[in-house]
Design a protein around this motif. Structure first.
Motif, PDB file in Angstrom:
ATOM      1  N   PHE A 420      -1.502   2.277  11.842  1.00 47.05           N
ATOM      2  CA  PHE A 420      -1.878   2.128  11.404  1.00 47.05           C
ATOM      3  C   PHE A 420      -2.315   3.202   9.956  1.00 47.05           C
ATOM      4  O   PHE A 420      -3.215   3.140   8.895  1.00 47.05           O
ATOM      5  CB  PHE A 420      -3.041   3.735  12.242  1.00 47.05           C
ATOM      6  CG  PHE A 420      -4.270   3.836  12.037  1.00 47.05           C
ATOM      7  CD1 PHE A 420      -5.681   3.086  11.613  1.00 47.05           C
ATOM      8  CD2 PHE A 420      -4.357   4.879  11.531  1.00 47.05           C
ATOM      9  CE1 PHE A 420      -6.416   3.642  11.843  1.00 47.05           C
ATOM     10  CE2 PHE A 420      -5.546   5.675  11.033  1.00 47.05           C
ATOM     11  CZ  PHE A 420      -6.917   5.075  11.516  1.00 47.05           C
ATOM     12  N   THR A 421      -1.225   4.081  10.171  1.00 46.66           N
ATOM     13  CA  THR A 421      -1.106   4.740   8.997  1.00 46.66           C
ATOM     14  C   THR A 421      -0.717   4.173   7.618  1.00 46.66           C
ATOM     15  O   THR A 421      -1.000   4.091   5.834  1.00 46.66           O
ATOM     16  CB  THR A 421       0.312   6.145   8.158  1.00 46.66           C
ATOM     17  OG1 THR A 421       1.113   5.463   9.288  1.00 46.66           O
ATOM     18  CG2 THR A 421      -0.530   7.142   9.679  1.00 46.66           C
ATOM     19  N   ALA A 422       0.143   3.301   7.306  1.00 44.32           N
ATOM     20  CA  ALA A 422       0.872   1.931   6.311  1.00 44.32           C
ATOM     21  C   ALA A 422      -0.845   1.374   6.693  1.00 44.32           C
ATOM     22  O   ALA A 422      -0.460   0.895   4.678  1.00 44.32           O
ATOM     23  CB  ALA A 422       1.509   0.966   6.605  1.00 44.32           C
ATOM     24  N   MET A 423      -1.718   0.377   7.540  1.00 45.90           N
ATOM     25  CA  MET A 423      -2.924   0.319   6.526  1.00 45.90           C
ATOM     26  C   MET A 423      -3.696   0.618   6.064  1.00 45.90           C
ATOM     27  O   MET A 423      -4.853   0.340   4.566  1.00 45.90           O
ATOM     28  CB  MET A 423      -3.268  -0.306   7.721  1.00 45.90           C
ATOM     29  CG  MET A 423      -4.854  -1.110   7.618  1.00 45.90           C
ATOM     30  SD  MET A 423      -5.924  -0.046   7.418  1.00 45.90           S
ATOM     31  CE  MET A 423      -6.477   0.471   9.669  1.00 45.90           C
ATOM     32  N   LEU A 424      -3.874   2.225   6.027  1.00 42.09           N
ATOM     33  CA  LEU A 424      -4.794   2.972   5.365  1.00 42.09           C
ATOM     34  C   LEU A 424      -4.608   3.306   3.845  1.00 42.09           C
ATOM     35  O   LEU A 424      -4.878   2.968   3.055  1.00 42.09           O
ATOM     36  CB  LEU A 424      -4.959   4.305   6.085  1.00 42.09           C
ATOM     37  CG  LEU A 424      -5.714   4.107   7.669  1.00 42.09           C
ATOM     38  CD1 LEU A 424      -6.212   5.651   7.571  1.00 42.09           C
ATOM     39  CD2 LEU A 424      -7.439   3.118   7.235  1.00 42.09           C
ATOM     40  N   SER A 425      -2.813   3.510   4.206  1.00 48.18           N
ATOM     41  CA  SER A 425      -2.467   3.530   2.758  1.00 48.18           C
ATOM     42  C   SER A 425      -2.670   2.453   1.203  1.00 48.18           C
ATOM     43  O   SER A 425      -2.657   2.288   0.845  1.00 48.18           O
ATOM     44  CB  SER A 425      -0.856   3.970   2.828  1.00 48.18           C
ATOM     45  OG  SER A 425       0.198   3.974   1.054  1.00 48.18           O
ATOM     46  N   ASP A 426      -2.551   0.847   1.835  1.00 44.21           N
ATOM     47  CA  ASP A 426      -2.500   0.347   1.360  1.00 44.21           C
ATOM     48  C   ASP A 426      -4.107  -0.402   1.081  1.00 44.21           C
ATOM     49  O   ASP A 426      -4.389  -0.225   0.323  1.00 44.21           O
ATOM     50  CB  ASP A 426      -2.664  -1.551   2.386  1.00 44.21           C
ATOM     51  CG  ASP A 426      -0.884  -2.134   1.905  1.00 44.21           C
ATOM     52  OD1 ASP A 426      -0.292  -0.904   1.017  1.00 44.21           O
ATOM     53  OD2 ASP A 426      -0.015  -2.202   2.655  1.00 44.21           O
ATOM     54  N   ALA A 427      -5.332   0.239   1.301  1.00 47.79           N
ATOM     55  CA  ALA A 427      -6.622   0.743   1.797  1.00 47.79           C
ATOM     56  C   ALA A 427      -7.194   1.425   0.708  1.00 47.79           C
ATOM     57  O   ALA A 427      -7.298   1.200  -0.554  1.00 47.79           O
ATOM     58  CB  ALA A 427      -7.266   0.522   2.947  1.00 47.79           C
ATOM     59  N   GLY A 428      -5.733   2.317   0.729  1.00 45.24           N
ATOM     60  CA  GLY A 428      -6.388   3.497  -0.520  1.00 45.24           C
ATOM     61  C   GLY A 428      -5.530   3.001  -2.287  1.00 45.24           C
ATOM     62  O   GLY A 428      -6.520   3.782  -2.787  1.00 45.24           O
ATOM     63  N   PHE A 429      -4.534   2.548  -2.208  1.00 43.65           N
ATOM     64  CA  PHE A 429      -3.654   2.212  -3.340  1.00 43.65           C
ATOM     65  C   PHE A 429      -3.667   0.771  -3.528  1.00 43.65           C
ATOM     66  O   PHE A 429      -4.264   0.419  -4.858  1.00 43.65           O
ATOM     67  CB  PHE A 429      -2.844   2.796  -3.503  1.00 43.65           C
ATOM     68  CG  PHE A 429      -2.307   4.413  -2.724  1.00 43.65           C
ATOM     69  CD1 PHE A 429      -2.087   4.518  -4.383  1.00 43.65           C
ATOM     70  CD2 PHE A 429      -2.199   4.576  -1.701  1.00 43.65           C
ATOM     71  CE1 PHE A 429      -2.453   6.427  -4.349  1.00 43.65           C
ATOM     72  CE2 PHE A 429      -2.060   6.518  -1.684  1.00 43.65           C
ATOM     73  CZ  PHE A 429      -1.595   6.989  -3.455  1.00 43.65           C
ATOM     74  N   GLY A 430      -3.999  -0.610  -2.509  1.00 38.37           N
ATOM     75  CA  GLY A 430      -3.432  -2.013  -2.667  1.00 38.37           C
ATOM     76  C   GLY A 430      -2.139  -2.066  -2.376  1.00 38.37           C
ATOM     77  O   GLY A 430      -1.333  -1.527  -2.299  1.00 38.37           O
ATOM     78  N   VAL A 431      -2.356  -3.236  -1.973  1.00 35.65           N
ATOM     79  CA  VAL A 431      -0.702  -4.041  -1.607  1.00 35.65           C
ATOM     80  C   VAL A 431       0.170  -4.263  -2.324  1.00 35.65           C
ATOM     81  O   VAL A 431      -0.347  -4.720  -3.600  1.00 35.65           O
ATOM     82  CB  VAL A 431      -2.116  -4.964  -0.495  1.00 35.65           C
ATOM     83  CG1 VAL A 431      -0.347  -5.996   0.128  1.00 35.65           C
ATOM     84  CG2 VAL A 431      -2.700  -5.191   0.389  1.00 35.65           C
ATOM     85  N   GLY A 432       1.233  -4.122  -1.949  1.00 32.29           N
ATOM     86  CA  GLY A 432       2.437  -4.100  -2.241  1.00 32.29           C
ATOM     87  C   GLY A 432       2.817  -3.428  -4.137  1.00 32.29           C
ATOM     88  O   GLY A 432       3.326  -2.865  -4.703  1.00 32.29           O
ATOM     89  N   TYR A 433       2.271  -1.985  -3.281  1.00 32.87           N
ATOM     90  CA  TYR A 433       1.744  -0.780  -4.157  1.00 32.87           C
ATOM     91  C   TYR A 433       3.202  -0.217  -4.129  1.00 32.87           C
ATOM     92  O   TYR A 433       3.805   0.070  -3.418  1.00 32.87           O
ATOM     93  CB  TYR A 433       0.205   0.018  -4.680  1.00 32.87           C
ATOM     94  CG  TYR A 433       0.885   1.690  -5.842  1.00 32.87           C
ATOM     95  CD1 TYR A 433      -0.153   1.134  -6.756  1.00 32.87           C
ATOM     96  CD2 TYR A 433       1.330   2.725  -5.873  1.00 32.87           C
ATOM     97  CE1 TYR A 433       0.010   2.130  -7.645  1.00 32.87           C
ATOM     98  CE2 TYR A 433       1.281   3.052  -6.641  1.00 32.87           C
ATOM     99  CZ  TYR A 433       0.413   2.997  -7.583  1.00 32.87           C
ATOM    100  OH  TYR A 433       0.042   3.626  -9.023  1.00 32.87           O
ATOM    101  N   ARG A 434       3.756   0.443  -5.051  1.00 30.51           N
ATOM    102  CA  ARG A 434       5.009   0.774  -5.177  1.00 30.51           C
ATOM    103  C   ARG A 434       5.524   2.005  -3.814  1.00 30.51           C
ATOM    104  O   ARG A 434       4.626   2.944  -4.417  1.00 30.51           O
ATOM    105  CB  ARG A 434       6.012   1.379  -6.421  1.00 30.51           C
ATOM    106  CG  ARG A 434       6.717   2.091  -6.810  1.00 30.51           C
ATOM    107  CD  ARG A 434       7.628   3.015  -7.499  1.00 30.51           C
ATOM    108  NE  ARG A 434       6.107   3.374  -8.774  1.00 30.51           N
ATOM    109  CZ  ARG A 434       5.988   4.777  -8.715  1.00 30.51           C
ATOM    110  NH1 ARG A 434       7.356   4.967  -8.161  1.00 30.51           N
ATOM    111  NH2 ARG A 434       5.762   5.204  -9.682  1.00 30.51           N
ATOM    112  N   VAL A 435       6.185   2.353  -3.429  1.00 32.72           N
ATOM    113  CA  VAL A 435       6.206   3.304  -2.613  1.00 32.72           C
ATOM    114  C   VAL A 435       7.520   4.300  -2.739  1.00 32.72           C
ATOM    115  O   VAL A 435       8.673   3.506  -2.608  1.00 32.72           O
ATOM    116  CB  VAL A 435       6.515   2.313  -0.816  1.00 32.72           C
ATOM    117  CG1 VAL A 435       6.186   3.272  -0.165  1.00 32.72           C
ATOM    118  CG2 VAL A 435       4.415   1.878  -1.028  1.00 32.72           C
TER     119      VAL A 435
END
Length: 501
Positions: A420-435
């Protein structure tokens, strides 16, 4: 002979090894701790006293007066060397007793210590006044007439104005030049208040006292009015007023004509404009208690408390008055250097010196404005909150759900709460954004909206939606239930962070 040489060589070798192994021990035993040139001194108000700090090890000192009303610290030479001691100067401001605290920090340890606290006891007293029977005026006039100057050239000795009262030929020329210069020079020293225009019918008497600063604010019972008129055509008699009061002080006498000390009720003769001064002396049997709220730095504080007094060796009951300061909560009173916080009505016993209680303030976070997010964080937050329509508060989120989260060129599979948190992170920054995975504690990272944090031994995770002075606002899936407003204390121990900033 050969055996003797071997013993000497062995002794010298042992001494060399010992000096290399334990240099700190040698330093400790060779020198003593820092010392003052004197531990106490009595000196007059208005004069200065120099105190030296000596030590065989170099270092620095810091000095402060615990009773700055009576004695101030000036001209501190901080550096201390083996052959050049540090020093500081004290100036007596008012009669009384003051403790001077000296903190010494050395470059090398002495007997296992590197810092020392020393104390100097300063006793200040007023200058003694001449006895009433001695007058200064008759002794000044005859002395110029006995000087050997007239024996040289009579005309030359008459022209200088060194002996104006002795020579009749100088009287006309000296009197007009001296009168205007003498009058203004005496006016400021006689009275702190502006002198009024000379009154041809009355003498002007001004009452004042010898205290100043914050202490002077505690003076009560001064004559009202402070300026009185005594008719010149009457008997010109004045009765000295009753004694004024000040916490921690007592009236020693009224100073009349700058020389004579009389008690209240004494009748004196007024023959000129004058200032009569109340001479206060520090009461050594009383300790002054001050409540310091920080009003000097924050004028909006309300409830400032005046000082009180406690008999030496007695017990203080903390005042019931609570100061107030907008945006802050008052927590109690504290003595500097001690952890205890005292509340109203509590008692402090066995008081033997002046004491200052400092107000303890806590920031009232409820009254502070919510911080404004930077534009980049606001954009990330709006992108994340768009998921609330798909996953509303209280909706279920199965632990069996998988989500493939891409770390740049690396992709990992997250399950359940982490998904759930990983999905929200991609929603906020965009898929594949550096982590960036960061294994730091809570105090080691500048948190931002969109950071994923883990706590409770990494059993729980959530994504930051907001922060205030005490809490994080977290979006999480906990026990398969979605929560968008979880409050997490900022004092929580956080063990792992995934950051995209």
């Amino acid at each position: 002979m050969k055996g003797y040489r071997k013993r000497v060589a062995l002794f010298l070798l042992c001494a060399l090894v010992f000096s290399l192994i334990a240099p700190e021990t040698l330093i400790s035993n060779a020198v003593s701790k820092p010392k003052l040139s004197k531990n106490k001194a009595t000196f007059l108000v208005g004069t200065t006293k120099t105190v030296k700090v000596k030590c065989a090890v170099s270092g620095k000192i810091s000095v402060r007066s615990l009773n700055p009303y009576f004695c101030s610290v000036s001209k501190v030479k901080k550096s201390m060397k083996k052959n050049s001691p540090a020093y500081f100067k004290l100036k007596g401001l008012c009669a009384g007793y003051s403790i001077i605290a000296i903190h010494v920090k050395l470059k090398k340890k002495i007997k296992g210590k590197k810092e020392y606290d020393l104390q100097f006891h300063a006793y200040t007293k007023d200058k003694p006044s001449p006895t009433p029977g001695v007058s200064a005026t008759p002794t000044i006039i005859p002395t110029p007439t006995k000087t050997p100057k007239p024996t040289k050239t009579p005309k030359v000795s008459a022209t200088p104005t060194r002996t104006p009262s002795a020579s009749p030929s100088n009287t006309p020329s000296a009197s007009p030049t001296k009168t205007p210069s003498a009058t203004p020079s005496r006016t400021p020293s006689q009275s702190p208040t502006p002198r009024v225009t000379a009154d041809p019918y009355n003498y002007t008497v001004t009452y004042t006292h010898n205290l100043y600063g914050d202490v002077a604010e505690g003076v009560t019972g001064m004559p009202d009015p402070l300026v009185v008129k005594v008719p010149k055509n009457g008997d010109c008699l004045l009765t000295l007023p009753p004694a004024p009061r000040c916490p921690g002080y007592y009236l020693d006498s009224w100073i009349y004509k700058n020389d004579y000390r009389y008690q209240p009720g004494r009748v004196v003769t007024i023959d000129k404009d004058m200032t009569i001064k109340a001479r206060f002396v520090r009461d050594v049997d009383q300790c002054i208690i001050q409540y310091e709220t920080g009003v000097q730095q924050h004028p909006e504080i309300r409830g400032v408390i005046n000082g009180t007094v406690v008999a030496r060796g007695g017990t203080l009951t903390i005042s019931s008055i609570r100061p107030s300061w907008e945006g802050h909560t008052f927590s109690g009173w504290q003595i500097r250097g001690y952890d205890a916080i005292y509340q109203a009505g509590q008692q402090i016993s066995n008081i033997h010196s002046d004491l200052t209680l400092y107000a303890v303030w806590d920031v009232d976070v409820s009254s502070l404005p919510t911080p404004t997010l930077p534009p980049a964080e606001a954009t990330v937050l709006n992108n994340i909150l768009e998921k609330k329509t798909e996953y509303p508060e209280g909706s279920s989120y199965s632990s069996g759900i998988e989500y493939r989260w891409k770390y740049g060129n690396i992709t990992i599979t997250c399950h359940g709460d982490d998904a759930f948190t990983a999905m929200l992170s991609d929603a906020g920054f965009g898929v594949g954004y550096r982590v960036n995975p960061i294994s730091f504690g809570i105090s080691s990272h500048n948190f931002k909206v969109g950071d994923i944090i883990e706590w409770d031994n990494l059993d729980k995770s959530g994504i930051i939606l907001g922060m205030d002075y005490e809490y994080f606002t977290i979006a999480e899936a906990n026990n398969e239930i979605v929560h968008w407003n979880t409050k997490l204390s900022r004092a929580t121990s956080i063990g792992h962070i995934d950051c995209r900033w």
